[in-house]
Design an enzyme around this catalytic site. Structure first.
Site, PDB file in Angstrom:
ATOM      1  N   ARG A  26       1.079  -1.326  -0.257  1.00  0.00           N
ATOM      2  CA  ARG A  26      -0.340   0.056   0.080  1.00  0.00           C
ATOM      3  C   ARG A  26       0.792   1.360   0.130  1.00  0.00           C
ATOM      4  O   ARG A  26       1.757   1.759   1.187  1.00  0.00           O
ATOM      5  CB  ARG A  26      -1.015  -0.110   1.396  1.00  0.00           C
ATOM      6  CG  ARG A  26      -1.684   1.284   1.673  1.00  0.00           C
ATOM      7  CD  ARG A  26      -3.056   1.171   2.021  1.00  0.00           C
ATOM      8  NE  ARG A  26      -3.000   1.357   3.903  1.00  0.00           N
ATOM      9  CZ  ARG A  26      -3.852   1.616   4.942  1.00  0.00           C
ATOM     10  NH1 ARG A  26      -4.814   1.632   3.965  1.00  0.00           N
ATOM     11  NH2 ARG A  26      -3.480   1.385   5.995  1.00  0.00           N
ATOM     12  N   ASP A  69      -4.136   2.892  14.272  1.00  0.00           N
ATOM     13  CA  ASP A  69      -2.826   3.577  13.548  1.00  0.00           C
ATOM     14  C   ASP A  69      -3.404   5.467  12.969  1.00  0.00           C
ATOM     15  O   ASP A  69      -4.257   5.368  13.453  1.00  0.00           O
ATOM     16  CB  ASP A  69      -3.030   2.511  11.622  1.00  0.00           C
ATOM     17  CG  ASP A  69      -4.331   3.093  10.809  1.00  0.00           C
ATOM     18  OD1 ASP A  69      -5.239   3.052  11.488  1.00  0.00           O
ATOM     19  OD2 ASP A  69      -4.619   2.342  10.117  1.00  0.00           O
TER      20      ASP A  69
END
Length: 531
Positions: free
Chosen positions: A165, A445
């Site tokens: 990603r 996150d």
């Protein structure tokens, strides 16, 4: 860097060990080509986001696009998928540090998503070391021994499929400029990884696979498709070799899922319910509309209201087009020395994964290796076949009303206090270079900090009355903020609180929580503090 760098390209980041293996003249020339071809369009699309946000701020709400109705209504399919992407029942995600990569690839999950985005603090060293680690994976030399513990780490014979990603369109790589402008973080991460690894992946029976974050429109997906086409052509790789899974983690993208699949149909692997960022985006896009103030984060759950609607629509849309519909993240982590609490956490994971598998998702995400067998057991039991593409969910009927339905629930002082503590602690760790952070038995996150400050911003802006009759005013919030920082100091200790980056994290988080206008991403001003 030596003079062989492309004309107009300058690197200001310090050169660490082996960086010259990644920042080769050929690789930089490739990235420069992508930047020169596509960065102008990227900036135009970011400007379109800003213009659209102005309309949302004025009271408009997202809706399906009338001009693309023919794409939604016509029959078409995405291109066939490669063999190693046909079974994705459990995927593990994490940052690109060396130990994490090996442990994740060895975890028993079908897929590991190596993350340069929300689970990675994009320091120069994190980004370059990550590229080295991933290159070593495909070169067969990622094994290493931890110099601190003496423990050896080695890749097993049947590792998880690797998907990478890159950063989203909105992020820059400030340590590299081309023609006086910083590089796109997306093109930098994608370009270096693809250039160094695509042919090695193909030779080993896999391929260059990517997760694409933060898209807000099919036009942004179209730009990625053009990037893929040029990248494949430049390296002599057949069109359609790249396969991308798109995270549906912004509110506008939920209204353009068909169109996003269509734009990337030759390179499409599926869509994913990026639930935490989606909650943040729901708040952000409708921040100036008091009708869309949410209850406490703990009550905004996948089984209800707009989250339930978007996950069901994602399954129906993907399966109609032959693409995978991936479920969301289980953020729980093992709770050591407390078996009862640990089992309660794992029970939440099982319930979540049973909902996903029962609804028709083709796989799911976990954040910790210990959760791989928990999720795997659920999907093995409820999805004995490789995937659920045959489950069309034609019974699902989701429209604008359902996609904008606010969760019912309470707004509490304790929920706001949790947002303060979690948000500040995450930002402090991020400023120290850590993007995946265990806080209160969850792996957090950047999306966590975004939700936290977004909810606080709404509560303060609208003077929300909490359970018990407390009105959230700036003055009340100031008092609560100071109390919670003292609590955090007590939890982490004076040395960590004084010796870390808490002063900067406290200042930034509070500033964004009380700002007159809602800031797009807290990682944008925070990035300037780690460059």
């Amino acid at each position: 860097m030596p003079d062989i760098s492309p004309t107009g390209l300058a690197i200001t980041g310090a050169m660490g060990p082996r960086y010259d293996e990644i920042l080769t003249s050929e690789a930089l020339e490739f990235v420069a080509t992508l930047q020169r071809r596509f960065n102008g369009r990227r900036k135009e699309l970011l400007a379109r986001r800003a213009e659209r946000q102005k309309r949302f701020d004025a009271g408009e709400t997202p809706d399906f696009l009338p001009e693309t109705a023919n794409i939604r209504e016509s029959d078409w399919q995405v291109a066939p998928l490669p063999a190693d992407l046909l079974d994705r029942r459990v995927e593990i995600t994490g940052p690109v540090d060396r130990k994490m990569i090996i442990n994740a690839l060895n975890s028993g999950a079908k897929v590991f998503m190596a993350d340069f985005e929300d689970a990675n603090s994009p320091t120069w060293s994190n980004c370059l070391d990550g590229q080295i680690n991933l290159r070593d994976r495909w070169a067969g030399k990622i094994d290493f021994t931890d110099t601190t513990t003496g423990k050896a780490y080695a890749l097993k014979s049947d590792p998880a499929v690797l998907i990478v990603r890159p950063r989203g369109w909105h992020l820059d790589e400030a340590h590299v400029t081309l023609d006086g402008e910083p590089l796109s973080g997306s093109l930098f991460d994608f370009g270096l990884y693809f250039f160094h690894n695509a042919k090695a992946q193909i030779a080993q029976g896999s391929g260059p696979y990517f997760y694409i974050p933060k898209l807000e429109s099919h036009l942004e997906a179209r730009l990625w498709n053009e990037v893929f086409l040029l990248a494949q052509e430049s390296l002599g790789i057949p069109k359609g070799t790249i396969k991308a899974t798109i995270l549906i983690e912004t509110l506008p993208a939920a209204f353009e899922m068909d169109e996003i699949l269509y734009e990337l149909r030759d390179h499409m692997a599926g869509l994913n319910c990026g639930r935490w960022d989606y909650i943040f985006s729901f708040i952000k896009k409708l921040a100036k509309n008091q009708a869309y103030v949410l209850p406490d984060r703990s009550q905004v759950v996948m089984g209800k209201a707009f989250l339930r609607a978007y996950s069901l629509l994602l399954i129906k849309t993907c399966h109609r087009r032959g693409a995978f519909a991936m479920g969301g993240m289980a953020a729980q982590i093992p709770i050591k020395n407390n078996p009862a609490a640990n089992e309660a956490a794992f029970a939440k994971v099982r319930d979540d994964k049973e909902r996903e598998a029962g609804d028709g998702h083709d796989g799911t995400w976990v954040a910790h290796p210990d959760l791989v067998p928990v999720a795997m057991e659920v999907f093995n039991r409820l999805m004995p076949e490789a995937n659920q593409l045959g489950k069309k969910r034609e019974d699902v009927s989701i429209g604008k009303t359902e996609l904008l339905q606010v969760h019912e629930g309470t707004r509490t002082a304790e929920g706001l206090r949790d947002n303060v503590r979690v948000g500040v602690q995450y930002m402090e760790a991020w400023l120290r270079g850590r993007g995946a952070v265990p806080i209160y038995n969850l792996m957090e996150d950047a999306a966590t900090a975004e939700i936290s400050r977004a909810q606080i911003w709404q509560f303060v802006k609208y003077g929300v009355t909490l359970e018990g009759g407390i009105m959230v005013t700036p003055a009340w919030f100031d008092g609560v903020f100071e109390e919670e920082m003292q609590r955090v100091r007590g939890e982490v200790g004076d040395a960590a609180f004084s010796g870390g980056r808490f002063p900067e994290a406290v200042k930034l988080f509070k500033q964004l929580s009380l700002a007159p206008d809602f800031a797009d991403f807290l990682t944008l001003p925070a990035y300037q503090m780690i460059v």
